[in-house]
Scaffold this active site. Structure first.
Site, PDB file in Angstrom:
ATOM      1  N   ASP A 236       0.840  -1.281   0.023  1.00 25.30           N
ATOM      2  CA  ASP A 236       0.040  -0.102  -0.050  1.00 25.30           C
ATOM      3  C   ASP A 236       0.834   1.314  -0.151  1.00 25.30           C
ATOM      4  O   ASP A 236       0.491   2.267   0.386  1.00 25.30           O
ATOM      5  CB  ASP A 236      -1.061  -0.199   1.366  1.00 25.30           C
ATOM      6  CG  ASP A 236      -1.603  -1.176   1.450  1.00 25.30           C
ATOM      7  OD1 ASP A 236      -2.319  -1.692   0.321  1.00 25.30           O
ATOM      8  OD2 ASP A 236      -1.814  -1.845   2.397  1.00 25.30           O
TER       9      ASP A 236
ATOM     10  N   LYS B  66       2.546   2.054  -5.294  1.00 26.49           N
ATOM     11  CA  LYS B  66       3.100   1.334  -6.450  1.00 26.49           C
ATOM     12  C   LYS B  66       2.380   1.816  -7.613  1.00 26.49           C
ATOM     13  O   LYS B  66       3.065   2.100  -8.804  1.00 26.49           O
ATOM     14  CB  LYS B  66       3.484   0.029  -6.180  1.00 26.49           C
ATOM     15  CG  LYS B  66       4.295  -0.639  -5.068  1.00 26.49           C
ATOM     16  CD  LYS B  66       4.465  -2.007  -5.173  1.00 26.49           C
ATOM     17  CE  LYS B  66       3.358  -2.619  -4.707  1.00 26.49           C
ATOM     18  NZ  LYS B  66       2.779  -2.517  -3.336  1.00 26.49           N
TER      19      LYS B  66
ATOM     20  N   GLY C  33      -4.260  -4.266  -4.177  1.00 29.44           N
ATOM     21  CA  GLY C  33      -4.757  -3.399  -5.230  1.00 29.44           C
ATOM     22  C   GLY C  33      -3.701  -1.782  -5.308  1.00 29.44           C
ATOM     23  O   GLY C  33      -3.194  -1.767  -4.536  1.00 29.44           O
ATOM     24  N   HIS C  34      -4.045  -1.468  -6.650  1.00 33.68           N
ATOM     25  CA  HIS C  34      -3.261  -0.150  -6.700  1.00 33.68           C
ATOM     26  C   HIS C  34      -4.485   0.993  -7.267  1.00 33.68           C
ATOM     27  O   HIS C  34      -5.237   0.709  -7.929  1.00 33.68           O
ATOM     28  CB  HIS C  34      -2.448  -0.256  -8.068  1.00 33.68           C
ATOM     29  CG  HIS C  34      -1.260  -1.171  -7.889  1.00 33.68           C
ATOM     30  ND1 HIS C  34      -0.623  -1.252  -6.735  1.00 33.68           N
ATOM     31  CD2 HIS C  34      -0.671  -1.936  -8.693  1.00 33.68           C
ATOM     32  CE1 HIS C  34       0.561  -2.073  -6.807  1.00 33.68           C
ATOM     33  NE2 HIS C  34       0.519  -2.774  -8.109  1.00 33.68           N
TER      34      HIS C  34
ATOM     35  N   GLN D 201       2.001  -6.629  -3.330  1.00 34.58           N
ATOM     36  CA  GLN D 201       2.256  -6.571  -2.107  1.00 34.58           C
ATOM     37  C   GLN D 201       3.659  -5.801  -1.941  1.00 34.58           C
ATOM     38  O   GLN D 201       3.861  -4.945  -2.712  1.00 34.58           O
ATOM     39  CB  GLN D 201       2.271  -8.060  -1.534  1.00 34.58           C
ATOM     40  CG  GLN D 201       0.837  -8.794  -1.582  1.00 34.58           C
ATOM     41  CD  GLN D 201       0.512  -9.189  -2.752  1.00 34.58           C
ATOM     42  OE1 GLN D 201       1.489  -9.862  -3.358  1.00 34.58           O
ATOM     43  NE2 GLN D 201      -0.648  -9.009  -3.065  1.00 34.58           N
TER      44      GLN D 201
END
Length: 427
Positions: free
Chosen positions: A13, A16, A40-41, A223
């Site tokens: 988190d 990225k 998630g991004h 991750q």
């Protein structure tokens, strides 16, 4: 032209997606090399906000080919749900490529993930319940289903039958759940085959040829380092390799072609799920970081645990990954704080540790040794050069850079693509 890896330096988190998107216009391929839809991004472009879970961030950049590598585990229903959602918003997803060797998440993997976590109770890992871990376990046990298996029904059926011989025993006799039928699993997976087929290829060959042509290939981790199955805070980790080494195995690109490792690190620290977290805050300061930083999971919506910047894990990430550049995100969240603690070392039963303790129990009992830096009150979201920042904000960046083992090349001062300060060009 060599390949570039982007990895997370903390527990995920870190932002990225924004960093990948920032580089997207300069690269030709963006490859997701590990994980699945368990992370998630979030990417903000202008007024538009995109939450990506399985697709590489490069899918939002015209002219950039997004690739799902062999190291990913794919929930096909989630994949096509994401594709449909982006297409409905005018995003072209037609160039997406999927590795024939990527593994597929079956219905029984999701079922086992959920019931196992409930069974563990207080010893739970904190998984997302999406079947990621059981699918990677099947891969290592050599009973997994790969994308290419969907195009040979006989092989697919044989593999599902073999997997369910044991899994149904566990579901019914250990967890008192209903058995999964071979027909139901095969039918569910085959329903995606025709739509999936045009996307599937030998992505290792695709990327190797791209590098030979001089194209730029960006390898995007899911991750982060401290969640890596080998180098993270085991057992409270993910089931894949989220480090620079995993970028090679998860994409089929050899390490000799990797020239740059960009690590994303937040200006403070967050974690989702269980496990040790030395700088974690349980007071108003932690709630302030969570509220101002909107620290809720992109995929799960779970509130993130928040703490101060930990230079010990940043140094560890720099060493494990061979970090050449850090991207420091969410510096703006610290605005308004009178004083900002930074963890420079740990105290474990009276012994100072400047590096990550090798022993899991020591890390679990580590207490942060803080250095206190003066804060700033100015709104920095409009800053676009390092000189635009208040003196104390510059001093903060320079100190964490000194402590972290690599240069802070980019600084994020807001969620949008434009809210970025580039101190050193990444490409």
């Amino acid at each position: 032209m060599p390949a570039i890896a982007i990895i997370g330096a903390q527990w995920g988190d870190e932002g990225k997606g924004k960093a990948t998107d920032l580089l997207g216009s300069k690269v030709d391929y963006v490859v997701k090399f590990n994980g699945g839809n368990n992370a998630g991004h979030t990417v903000v472009i202008g007024e538009e906000k995109y939450a990506l879970h399985l697709l590489p961030s490069g899918i939002l950049t015209p002219g950039c080919t997004p690739v799902i590598g062999n190291g990913v585990v794919v929930d096909l229903a989630v994949l096509f749900h994401e594709i449909d959602g982006l297409e409905a918003r005018g995003v072209d997803t037609s160039t997406l490529k999927v590795s024939a060797n990527a593994h597929v998440i079956a219905d029984y993997n999701r079922s086992l993930d959920k019931v196992t976590e409930r069974f563990l109770g207080s010893r739970r890992i904190g998984t997302t319940g999406r079947g990621i871990g059981p699918t990677y376990a099947d891969k290592m046990n050599r009973i997994g289903i790969r994308v290419q298996d969907l195009f040979d029904e006989n092989i697919l059926r044989q593999k599902v039958e073999g997997a369910l011989e044991l899994k149904n025993q566990i579901l019914t006799k250990v967890y008192n759940r209903r058995a999964v039928t071979v027909d139901a699993t095969v039918e569910e997976l085959l329903a995606f085959a025709d739509r999936l087929a045009p996307m599937v290829c030998d992505t290792s060959l695709l990327l190797g040829e791209a590098l030979d042509r001089g194209d730029v290939v960006l390898l995007e981790a899911g991750q982060a380092t401290l969640l890596d199955v080998d180098h993270g805070t085991y057992p409270f980790v993910t089931s894949s390799s989220a480090t620079a080494g995993g970028a090679c195995t998860g994409s089929g690109i050899p390490p000799t072609r990797l020239s740059q490792v960009i690590a994303i690190v937040k200006a403070y620290t967050t974690r989702v799920g269980e496990g040790p977290f030395p700088t974690e805050l349980f007071d108003d300061a932690g709630e302030h970081l969570r509220s101002v930083g909107a620290e809720y999971g992109t995929t799960t919506g779970r509130p993130r645990r928040c703490g101060w910047y930990d230079a010990v894990i940043a140094r560890y990430a720099a060493r494990i990954n061979g970090v050449t550049d850090f991207v420091l995100t969410k510096l703006d969240v610290l605005s308004g704080l009178e004083q900002i603690p930074v963890c420079v070392a740990y105290d474990v039963d009276g012994v100072r540790h400047d590096e990550m303790p090798a022993n899991q129990s020591d890390f679990h009992h580590a207490k942060p040794i803080f250095e206190y830096l003066p804060g700033w009150t100015e709104d920095i979201s409009g800053a676009r050069t390092f000189e635009d920042l208040p003196a104390n904000a510059r001093a903060y960046v320079e100190r964490v850079e000194e402590l972290s083992g690599a240069r802070m090349s980019v600084i994020g001062v807001g969620p949008s693509r434009a809210a970025t300060i580039v101190r050193h060009a990444l490409i």
